[in-house]
Design a protein around this motif. Structure first.
Motif: not given
Length: 391
Positions: A146-149, A157-163, A179-180
């Motif tokens: 995905g992309s975005g937040t 958080l930005p996408v991809p999320a840090p984890a 999106g995520e």
């Protein structure tokens, strides 16, 4: 041998993968029973038919039957799961990623979204479903993240999320949409359970399952698919590439071997030799599939001083293999298992994981090896016995 290939080209989440496995034929009753053994009377799993962008899919939902929904630490969750089980290894992988993101040890990680009852049910349920389907090996393709937040307990958080980004190390990913699209739980399941990142392998398909996500995005089916069947692992064609080198700085050889593996070689090694006029040298060898020859040969010419490469055909016979990730003292350790006719022939811990375990616990690597071997025996990984996955 039953292989399961995960198509995560539209993303992946725990409930989506669970829905796909239920759709492929896993028993909802048996999956519910395994979840009840971990969370007695806490959740109910349902499976309903839905449509995503016009495609039929199975939506797995987890309904909480209790109001006790605390944040849980990895230590709390570990106490709920069977030691050495795949489900424990999934959460150990997730705790390691979250710890790396926040700069803390895995035992200090407090799960928020992923520590809820539904996430524990997703992880235990997926492992139980694979067990029920008789899966002996799992692989997966490229993942759309995905992309975005995305909004989380830690803010926007930005996408991809840090984890998710941390869990993506060594795996092929792409954006694939807005999106995520990949959650930390989904990525932890994939990275723990899947042996390799590969396109759809040659296999005789016996079942197909489609699992739905919560959103129905027009023009883009929000689903995870699984294809299950027999994967052929008989004698394979291979080519051996060789070159004699007598003038390369010896400090470069480790990088040369790593580069050949990165280029697609199945194996690469050096053999000391004595050349004409008594000059010491090395024979560089790389074994690879025919399709990988151009890339591997180009890498040899790029990284060494050789002026020529010899190529000869070989027949390669490999054991069926799988990787089971164990929870050893709260840390994931991959166990490489060689199989013949479904029976275990070899059990070997991934040494990089053993070394990481030794560093984390402050013990000698020999002791870490012993702990990993004990964990394998406790989990039923015994030579001559079949693999016994335990959700």
């Amino acid at each position: 041998m039953t292989h399961v290939w995960i198509d995560a080209s539209a993303g992946i989440a725990g409930d989506m993968l669970l829905g796909a496995l239920l759709d492929a034929g896993a028993s909802l009753d048996r999956v519910q029973a395994k979840v009840d053994a971990v969370l007695p009377g806490a959740v109910r799993i349902t499976a309903t038919e839905v449509h995503r962008a016009g495609l039929r899919a199975c939506k797995a939902d987890v309904t909480a039957l209790t109001t006790d929904l605390p944040h849980r630490s990895w230590r709390d969750i570990r106490g709920l799961l069977a030691a050495g089980s795949p489900a424990a290894a999934v959460f150990a992988t997730l705790a390691g990623a979250e710890g790396a993101v926040h700069g803390i040890g895995p035992d200090q990680v407090h799960f928020h979204e992923v520590g809820a009852l539904d996430a524990i049910a997703d992880v235990v349920g997926v492992c139980a479903a694979l067990d029920d389907l008789g899966a002996t090996t799992v692989s997966a393709g490229e993942v759309s993240v995905g992309s975005g937040t995305v909004r989380s307990a830690h803010g926007l958080l930005p996408v991809p999320a840090p984890a998710v980004a941390e869990l993506s190390r060594g795996w092929r990913i792409r954006s694939g949409g807005t999106g995520e699209l990949a959650t930390p739980t989904g990525m932890a399941l994939l990275r723990t359970l899947a042996v390799s990142c590969e396109d759809l392998p040659s296999m005789t398909v016996s079942a197909v399952g489609v699992g739905a996500g919560s959103r129905d995005t027009p023009g883009r089916p929000n689903v995870v698919r699984v294809l299950m069947g027999g994967k052929k692992t008989a004698t394979q064609d291979a080519l051996l590439l060789e070159a004699n080198v007598d003038d390369l700085d010896p400090r470069l050889w480790p990088g040369v071997l790593t580069g050949l593996l990165d280029a697609g070689a199945d194996d690469a090694w050096l053999v000391p030799i004595l050349m004409k006029k008594g000059r010491p040298a090395h024979t560089l060898s790389a074994l690879c599939a025919p399709a990988a020859v151009p890339a591997v040969q180009a890498r040899i010419f790029r990284d060494t001083s050789t002026l020529g490469v010899r190529t000869s055909p070989r027949a390669k016979t490999a054991l069926d293999r799988t990787v089971v990730r164990l929870d050893v003292a709260g840390h994931p350790v991959a166990m490489k298992i060689g199989l013949d006719g479904g029976a275990i022939v070899q059990v070997t811990p991934e040494f990089e994981d053993v070394a990481a375990l030794a560093r984390a616990l402050g013990i000698a690597e020999s002791e870490a090896l012993s702990r990993a071997a004990h964990g394998a025996l406790s989990a039923g990984m015994i030579v001559g016995e079949p693999v016994q996955p335990d959700g």
